[in-house]
Write a protein that holds these residues in place. Structure first.
Motif, mmCIF file in Angstrom:
data_model
loop_
_atom_site.group_PDB
_atom_site.id
_atom_site.type_symbol
_atom_site.label_atom_id
_atom_site.label_comp_id
_atom_site.label_asym_id
_atom_site.label_seq_id
_atom_site.Cartn_x
_atom_site.Cartn_y
_atom_site.Cartn_z
ATOM 1 N N MET A 132 0.862 -1.193 0.000
ATOM 2 C CA MET A 132 0.000 0.000 0.000
ATOM 3 C C MET A 132 0.894 1.238 0.000
ATOM 4 O O MET A 132 1.450 1.602 1.027
ATOM 5 N N SER A 133 1.056 1.839 -1.177
ATOM 6 C CA SER A 133 1.975 2.963 -1.225
ATOM 7 C C SER A 133 1.246 4.276 -0.942
ATOM 8 O O SER A 133 1.706 5.072 -0.139
ATOM 9 N N ALA A 134 0.106 4.486 -1.596
ATOM 10 C CA ALA A 134 -0.645 5.726 -1.355
ATOM 11 C C ALA A 134 -1.779 5.426 -0.377
ATOM 12 O O ALA A 134 -2.546 4.495 -0.585
ATOM 13 N N TYR A 135 -1.854 6.220 0.665
ATOM 14 C CA TYR A 135 -2.904 5.989 1.652
ATOM 15 C C TYR A 135 -4.169 6.697 1.208
ATOM 16 O O TYR A 135 -4.118 7.798 0.661
ATOM 17 N N PRO A 136 -5.322 6.090 1.443
ATOM 18 C CA PRO A 136 -6.570 6.733 1.036
ATOM 19 C C PRO A 136 -6.826 7.982 1.884
ATOM 20 O O PRO A 136 -6.740 7.928 3.104
ATOM 21 N N THR A 137 -7.098 9.087 1.227
ATOM 22 C CA THR A 137 -7.387 10.322 1.970
ATOM 23 C C THR A 137 -8.864 10.688 1.866
ATOM 24 O O THR A 137 -9.425 11.217 2.811
ATOM 25 N N ASP A 138 -9.490 10.377 0.718
ATOM 26 C CA ASP A 138 -10.908 10.651 0.579
ATOM 27 C C ASP A 138 -11.689 9.579 1.342
ATOM 28 O O ASP A 138 -11.481 8.377 1.127
ATOM 29 N N PRO A 139 -12.594 9.970 2.265
ATOM 30 C CA PRO A 139 -13.272 8.973 3.104
ATOM 31 C C PRO A 139 -14.052 7.936 2.296
ATOM 32 O O PRO A 139 -14.050 6.753 2.643
ATOM 33 N N TYR A 140 -14.684 8.381 1.219
ATOM 34 C CA TYR A 140 -15.470 7.430 0.421
ATOM 35 C C TYR A 140 -14.564 6.395 -0.249
ATOM 36 O O TYR A 140 -14.843 5.199 -0.214
ATOM 37 N N GLU A 141 -13.457 6.868 -0.815
ATOM 38 C CA GLU A 141 -12.495 5.951 -1.429
ATOM 39 C C GLU A 141 -11.906 5.014 -0.377
ATOM 40 O O GLU A 141 -11.657 3.833 -0.632
ATOM 41 N N ALA A 142 -11.703 5.536 0.832
ATOM 42 C CA ALA A 142 -11.152 4.708 1.907
ATOM 43 C C ALA A 142 -12.114 3.584 2.281
ATOM 44 O O ALA A 142 -11.708 2.441 2.501
ATOM 45 N N ILE A 143 -13.397 3.911 2.330
ATOM 46 C CA ILE A 143 -14.401 2.893 2.676
ATOM 47 C C ILE A 143 -14.449 1.821 1.593
ATOM 48 O O ILE A 143 -14.414 0.619 1.883
ATOM 49 N N LEU A 144 -14.526 2.270 0.318
ATOM 50 C CA LEU A 144 -14.617 1.293 -0.774
ATOM 51 C C LEU A 144 -13.329 0.496 -0.949
ATOM 52 O O LEU A 144 -13.344 -0.639 -1.409
ATOM 53 N N GLY A 145 -12.202 1.093 -0.561
ATOM 54 C CA GLY A 145 -10.915 0.445 -0.812
ATOM 55 C C GLY A 145 -10.410 -0.428 0.316
ATOM 56 O O GLY A 145 -9.375 -1.076 0.171
ATOM 57 N N LEU A 146 -11.128 -0.457 1.436
ATOM 58 C CA LEU A 146 -10.614 -1.228 2.577
ATOM 59 C C LEU A 146 -10.668 -2.729 2.283
ATOM 60 O O LEU A 146 -11.734 -3.292 2.064
ATOM 61 N N ARG A 147 -9.506 -3.369 2.266
ATOM 62 C CA ARG A 147 -9.377 -4.812 2.071
ATOM 63 C C ARG A 147 -8.566 -5.360 3.233
ATOM 64 O O ARG A 147 -7.723 -4.661 3.790
ATOM 65 N N VAL A 148 -8.813 -6.627 3.577
ATOM 66 C CA VAL A 148 -8.041 -7.180 4.684
ATOM 67 C C VAL A 148 -6.584 -7.382 4.273
ATOM 68 O O VAL A 148 -6.284 -7.660 3.117
#
Ligand code: FMN
Length: 173
Positions: A1-17
């Motif tokens: 994971m190089s770029a951390y999600p900053t937009d909350p919506y993208e963070a929610i959709l992008g969360l993987r174990v």
């Protein structure tokens, strides 16, 4: 994971174990941020009927791993947090705490995986839980290793979720 999600919506959709972690421990400021996200989680009647049990001892991790069926991440975790449901607490709130901690972790480049403690009596004994305290899940954290990054990419390319059409029910089942 190089770029951390900053937009909350993208963070929610992008969360993987993430189940495979680099060897270094989770930095103190990241641990604090993860726990703070848990602390600020909303709960029924603002009861906050939870405790955040941090397991720091490798032998304790091994004992806890024996309480679950798919529990290797418990052994590998660099930070292990068990959200304990205290008397009058709700499992729904424990879910919210867990998701908030995992999203906060991802925002700081820390991977996570919830693990089920299938044998709750085993977990209660290992963790020395008082009566009416419950630990059904443990949260594993660590900085993702390269294999984890590959797994994440594969999971994304597979799609990984049901279509909304399969999920939505209107007015009555
Ligand atoms: C309530 C819950 C319990 C889970 N228990 C385990 C577990 O015991 N072991 C494990 O490796 N993963 C566990 N997971 C992780 C799921 O397998 C994972 O979220 C699911 O496969 C989707 O993966 P993705 O979010 O990376 O797409 C659990 C997840 C949830 C939400």
């Amino acid at each position: 994971m190089s770029a951390y999600p900053t937009d909350p919506y993208e963070a929610i959709l992008g969360l993987r174990v993430v189940r495979k972690y680099r060897p270094e421990p989770v930095a103190a400021e990241d641990v604090a941020a993860i726990l703070e996200a848990g602390r600020w989680t909303g709960s029924a009647k603002n009861g906050q009927d939870w405790a955040f049990l941090i397991v720091e001892d490798g032998e304790q991790q091994e004992r806890l791993a024996k309480c679950g069926q798919f529990s290797q991440p418990l052994r590998d975790a660099r930070l292990l947090v068990v959200p304990v449901r205290t008397p009058d607490g709700y499992e729904f709130d424990i879910g919210r705490v867990s998701q908030n901690m995992m999203l906060a972790a991802a925002a700081r480049g820390v991977g996570s995986c919830p693990v089920t403690l299938h044998d709750e009596a085993c977990a209660a004994a290992v963790l020395n839980l008082p009566p009416d305290h419950y630990a059904r899940y443990a949260l594993c954290f660590g900085y993702p290793d390269d294999e984890a990054a590959r797994e994440q990419r594969a999971a994304r390319s597979m799609g990984g979720r049901k279509a909304l059409d399969e999920l939505i029910v209107r007015n009555r089942y």
